[in-house]
Motif scaffolding. Structure first.
Motif, PDB file in Angstrom:
ATOM      1  N   SER A  46     -18.327  12.017  -2.649  1.00 54.55           N
ATOM      2  CA  SER A  46     -17.670  13.297  -2.950  1.00 54.55           C
ATOM      3  C   SER A  46     -16.547  13.113  -3.962  1.00 54.55           C
ATOM      4  O   SER A  46     -15.957  12.035  -4.072  1.00 54.55           O
ATOM      5  CB  SER A  46     -17.083  13.906  -1.672  1.00 54.55           C
ATOM      6  N   MET A  47     -16.252  14.185  -4.649  1.00 53.13           N
ATOM      7  CA  MET A  47     -15.109  14.198  -5.550  1.00 53.13           C
ATOM      8  C   MET A  47     -13.901  14.755  -4.796  1.00 53.13           C
ATOM      9  O   MET A  47     -14.063  15.564  -3.873  1.00 53.13           O
ATOM     10  CB  MET A  47     -15.406  15.050  -6.789  1.00 53.13           C
ATOM     11  N   PRO A  48     -12.688  14.352  -5.153  1.00 55.50           N
ATOM     12  CA  PRO A  48     -11.494  14.830  -4.450  1.00 55.50           C
ATOM     13  C   PRO A  48     -11.392  16.342  -4.348  1.00 55.50           C
ATOM     14  O   PRO A  48     -10.916  16.867  -3.339  1.00 55.50           O
ATOM     15  CB  PRO A  48     -10.352  14.236  -5.270  1.00 55.50           C
ATOM     16  N   SER A  49     -11.858  17.067  -5.351  1.00 46.29           N
ATOM     17  CA  SER A  49     -11.773  18.533  -5.325  1.00 46.29           C
ATOM     18  C   SER A  49     -12.606  19.149  -4.202  1.00 46.29           C
ATOM     19  O   SER A  49     -12.420  20.314  -3.860  1.00 46.29           O
ATOM     20  CB  SER A  49     -12.211  19.110  -6.671  1.00 46.29           C
ATOM     21  N   GLU A  50     -13.496  18.378  -3.616  1.00 44.00           N
ATOM     22  CA  GLU A  50     -14.355  18.866  -2.535  1.00 44.00           C
ATOM     23  C   GLU A  50     -13.756  18.623  -1.148  1.00 44.00           C
ATOM     24  O   GLU A  50     -14.353  18.983  -0.147  1.00 44.00           O
ATOM     25  CB  GLU A  50     -15.726  18.184  -2.607  1.00 44.00           C
ATOM     26  N   LEU A  51     -12.571  18.014  -1.095  1.00 46.06           N
ATOM     27  CA  LEU A  51     -11.969  17.620   0.176  1.00 46.06           C
ATOM     28  C   LEU A  51     -10.862  18.567   0.611  1.00 46.06           C
ATOM     29  O   LEU A  51     -10.202  19.184  -0.210  1.00 46.06           O
ATOM     30  CB  LEU A  51     -11.378  16.207   0.067  1.00 46.06           C
ATOM     31  N   SER A  52     -10.643  18.612   1.914  1.00 42.51           N
ATOM     32  CA  SER A  52      -9.492  19.345   2.460  1.00 42.51           C
ATOM     33  C   SER A  52      -8.247  18.465   2.317  1.00 42.51           C
ATOM     34  O   SER A  52      -8.338  17.267   2.006  1.00 42.51           O
ATOM     35  CB  SER A  52      -9.726  19.642   3.939  1.00 42.51           C
ATOM     36  N   GLY A  53      -7.082  19.046   2.599  1.00 48.61           N
ATOM     37  CA  GLY A  53      -5.845  18.268   2.535  1.00 48.61           C
ATOM     38  C   GLY A  53      -5.843  17.106   3.512  1.00 48.61           C
ATOM     39  O   GLY A  53      -5.426  15.993   3.175  1.00 48.61           O
ATOM     40  N   GLY A  54      -6.317  17.341   4.733  1.00 53.66           N
ATOM     41  CA  GLY A  54      -6.375  16.273   5.723  1.00 53.66           C
ATOM     42  C   GLY A  54      -7.311  15.153   5.299  1.00 53.66           C
ATOM     43  O   GLY A  54      -7.016  13.967   5.485  1.00 53.66           O
ATOM     44  N   GLU A  55      -8.447  15.519   4.714  1.00 56.02           N
ATOM     45  CA  GLU A  55      -9.382  14.501   4.219  1.00 56.02           C
ATOM     46  C   GLU A  55      -8.763  13.715   3.064  1.00 56.02           C
ATOM     47  O   GLU A  55      -8.928  12.494   2.982  1.00 56.02           O
ATOM     48  CB  GLU A  55     -10.687  15.163   3.776  1.00 56.02           C
ATOM     49  N   MET A  56      -8.060  14.418   2.171  1.00 55.88           N
ATOM     50  CA  MET A  56      -7.416  13.719   1.047  1.00 55.88           C
ATOM     51  C   MET A  56      -6.408  12.696   1.563  1.00 55.88           C
ATOM     52  O   MET A  56      -6.316  11.587   1.044  1.00 55.88           O
ATOM     53  CB  MET A  56      -6.724  14.722   0.124  1.00 55.88           C
ATOM     54  N   GLN A  57      -5.646  13.058   2.588  1.00 55.83           N
ATOM     55  CA  GLN A  57      -4.658  12.118   3.095  1.00 55.83           C
ATOM     56  C   GLN A  57      -5.336  10.945   3.800  1.00 55.83           C
ATOM     57  O   GLN A  57      -4.844   9.824   3.748  1.00 55.83           O
ATOM     58  CB  GLN A  57      -3.661  12.821   4.016  1.00 55.83           C
ATOM     59  N   ARG A  58      -6.494  11.168   4.433  1.00 57.45           N
ATOM     60  CA  ARG A  58      -7.242  10.053   5.024  1.00 57.45           C
ATOM     61  C   ARG A  58      -7.768   9.120   3.932  1.00 57.45           C
ATOM     62  O   ARG A  58      -7.793   7.908   4.104  1.00 57.45           O
ATOM     63  CB  ARG A  58      -8.371  10.563   5.910  1.00 57.45           C
ATOM     64  N   VAL A  59      -8.173   9.678   2.798  1.00 56.57           N
ATOM     65  CA  VAL A  59      -8.577   8.848   1.655  1.00 56.57           C
ATOM     66  C   VAL A  59      -7.382   8.024   1.184  1.00 56.57           C
ATOM     67  O   VAL A  59      -7.497   6.827   0.901  1.00 56.57           O
ATOM     68  CB  VAL A  59      -9.136   9.714   0.499  1.00 56.57           C
TER      69      VAL A  59
ATOM     70  N   GLY B  59       0.865  -1.164   0.000  1.00 58.82           N
ATOM     71  CA  GLY B  59       0.000   0.000   0.000  1.00 58.82           C
ATOM     72  C   GLY B  59       0.907   1.221   0.000  1.00 58.82           C
ATOM     73  O   GLY B  59       2.001   1.176   0.566  1.00 58.82           O
ATOM     74  N   PHE B  60       0.495   2.292  -0.635  1.00 59.26           N
ATOM     75  CA  PHE B  60       1.322   3.495  -0.750  1.00 59.26           C
ATOM     76  C   PHE B  60       0.576   4.719  -0.230  1.00 59.26           C
ATOM     77  O   PHE B  60      -0.603   4.908  -0.548  1.00 59.26           O
ATOM     78  CB  PHE B  60       1.692   3.768  -2.217  1.00 59.26           C
ATOM     79  N   VAL B  61       1.273   5.533   0.544  1.00 63.35           N
ATOM     80  CA  VAL B  61       0.749   6.826   0.975  1.00 63.35           C
ATOM     81  C   VAL B  61       1.820   7.847   0.620  1.00 63.35           C
ATOM     82  O   VAL B  61       2.950   7.757   1.082  1.00 63.35           O
ATOM     83  CB  VAL B  61       0.467   6.870   2.495  1.00 63.35           C
ATOM     84  N   PHE B  62       1.444   8.827  -0.214  1.00 68.90           N
ATOM     85  CA  PHE B  62       2.394   9.813  -0.707  1.00 68.90           C
ATOM     86  C   PHE B  62       2.123  11.189  -0.110  1.00 68.90           C
ATOM     87  O   PHE B  62       1.003  11.488   0.302  1.00 68.90           O
ATOM     88  CB  PHE B  62       2.303   9.927  -2.236  1.00 68.90           C
ATOM     89  N   GLN B  63       3.123  12.037  -0.146  1.00 66.34           N
ATOM     90  CA  GLN B  63       2.993  13.410   0.336  1.00 66.34           C
ATOM     91  C   GLN B  63       1.930  14.168  -0.451  1.00 66.34           C
ATOM     92  O   GLN B  63       1.156  14.929   0.107  1.00 66.34           O
ATOM     93  CB  GLN B  63       4.342  14.119   0.214  1.00 66.34           C
ATOM     94  N   SER B  64       1.886  13.944  -1.747  1.00 64.77           N
ATOM     95  CA  SER B  64       0.957  14.699  -2.600  1.00 64.77           C
ATOM     96  C   SER B  64      -0.324  13.930  -2.907  1.00 64.77           C
ATOM     97  O   SER B  64      -0.981  14.184  -3.901  1.00 64.77           O
ATOM     98  CB  SER B  64       1.660  15.123  -3.885  1.00 64.77           C
ATOM     99  N   PHE B  65      -0.676  12.971  -2.062  1.00 63.78           N
ATOM    100  CA  PHE B  65      -1.940  12.243  -2.048  1.00 63.78           C
ATOM    101  C   PHE B  65      -2.123  11.258  -3.212  1.00 63.78           C
ATOM    102  O   PHE B  65      -2.479  10.125  -2.996  1.00 63.78           O
ATOM    103  CB  PHE B  65      -3.149  13.180  -1.976  1.00 63.78           C
ATOM    104  N   HIS B  66      -1.937  11.694  -4.448  1.00 65.46           N
ATOM    105  CA  HIS B  66      -2.152  10.865  -5.638  1.00 65.46           C
ATOM    106  C   HIS B  66      -3.561  10.284  -5.695  1.00 65.46           C
ATOM    107  O   HIS B  66      -3.753   9.140  -6.093  1.00 65.46           O
ATOM    108  CB  HIS B  66      -1.097   9.750  -5.748  1.00 65.46           C
ATOM    109  N   ILE B  67      -4.535  11.085  -5.305  1.00 60.86           N
ATOM    110  CA  ILE B  67      -5.937  10.698  -5.430  1.00 60.86           C
ATOM    111  C   ILE B  67      -6.364  11.033  -6.851  1.00 60.86           C
ATOM    112  O   ILE B  67      -6.086  12.126  -7.350  1.00 60.86           O
ATOM    113  CB  ILE B  67      -6.811  11.466  -4.404  1.00 60.86           C
ATOM    114  N   LEU B  68      -7.038  10.104  -7.523  1.00 58.04           N
ATOM    115  CA  LEU B  68      -7.444  10.338  -8.909  1.00 58.04           C
ATOM    116  C   LEU B  68      -8.615  11.320  -8.945  1.00 58.04           C
ATOM    117  O   LEU B  68      -9.679  11.046  -8.374  1.00 58.04           O
ATOM    118  CB  LEU B  68      -7.822   9.016  -9.578  1.00 58.04           C
ATOM    119  N   PRO B  69      -8.455  12.465  -9.607  1.00 56.22           N
ATOM    120  CA  PRO B  69      -9.454  13.532  -9.530  1.00 56.22           C
ATOM    121  C   PRO B  69     -10.778  13.208 -10.209  1.00 56.22           C
ATOM    122  O   PRO B  69     -11.808  13.791  -9.871  1.00 56.22           O
ATOM    123  CB  PRO B  69      -8.764  14.715 -10.216  1.00 56.22           C
ATOM    124  N   HIS B  70     -10.785  12.270 -11.147  1.00 53.56           N
ATOM    125  CA  HIS B  70     -12.008  11.960 -11.883  1.00 53.56           C
ATOM    126  C   HIS B  70     -12.823  10.844 -11.234  1.00 53.56           C
ATOM    127  O   HIS B  70     -13.897  10.500 -11.735  1.00 53.56           O
ATOM    128  CB  HIS B  70     -11.658  11.603 -13.332  1.00 53.56           C
TER     129      HIS B  70
END
Length: 195
Positions: free
Chosen positions: A110-123, A59-70
């Motif tokens: 929700s779409m990633p653009s609707e999340l805060s940085g902390g929420e993105m990292q939890r995703v 499993g990978f967790v990156f500094q810049s999240f790498h959540i797919l925006p689409h």
């Protein structure tokens, strides 16, 4: 490392912390020696076998999240399961349960653009753990977060890793981030030493 253990590797910028993670993940080939996880030596695997091994074992967790925006939050978390051949309903159910564990069940659509940085990292944490990997590799996972969110995200990552019995190797330059680890190693001059 053993199941449930959280190890931090510290070092200055440019010491090779990210390269170490890339070597362990089989994304780079070592100049000498061998990499093995749970008895599986990576050196003998062809590209396809290495990709399949990586999908199941890591499993990978990156500094810049790498959540797919689409993709929705739920679909982002379900993605590792879908790539590992799980049917959509089973993957969605597991993703929903994992989002519940990280406190984001209500954000599945929700779409990633609707999340805060902390929420993105939890995703990102949910996605890294949803397929129950042997090892989670975390590369400066709080580098883009404010101190309060960083502390919450690290506590969550450590809790989820320990509950699942995974191993986590986190590289960081932050002494504060390293406080959640069971062990801290320092990378200097190409060598890992106890900090």
């Amino acid at each position: 490392m053993k199941a449930g253990e959280f190890v931090a590797v510290m070092g200055e910028s440019g010491t090779g912390k990210s390269t170490l993670l890339n070597l362990i993940a089989g994304l780079e080939t070592p100049d000498a020696g061998a990499i093995a996880l749970a008895g599986q030596a990576l050196g003998g695997l062809d590209d396809r076998a290495l990709t399949l091994w990586r999908r199941h074992a890591l499993g990978f967790v990156f500094q810049s999240f790498h959540i797919l925006p689409h993709l929705s939050v739920g679909d982002n978390v379900a993605l590792p399961l879908r790539l590992n051949g799980h049917r959509a309903p089973a993957a969605a159910k597991a993703a929903s349960a994992m989002l519940e564990r990280v406190g984001l069940a209500a954000r599945a659509a929700s779409m990633p653009s609707e999340l805060s940085g902390g929420e993105m990292q939890r995703v990102a944490i949910a996605r890294a753990l949803v397929h129950q990997p042997l090892l989670v590799l975390a590369d400066e996972p709080t580098g883009n977060l404010d101190p309060d969110n960083a502390a919450r995200v690290l506590a969550l990552l450590a809790k989820q890793v320990r509950e699942q019995g995974a191993m986590c190797l986190m590289v960081t330059h932050s002494h504060q981030a390293a406080l959640v680890a069971d062990r801290v190693l320092r990378l200097a001059d190409g060598c890992l030493i106890a900090a």
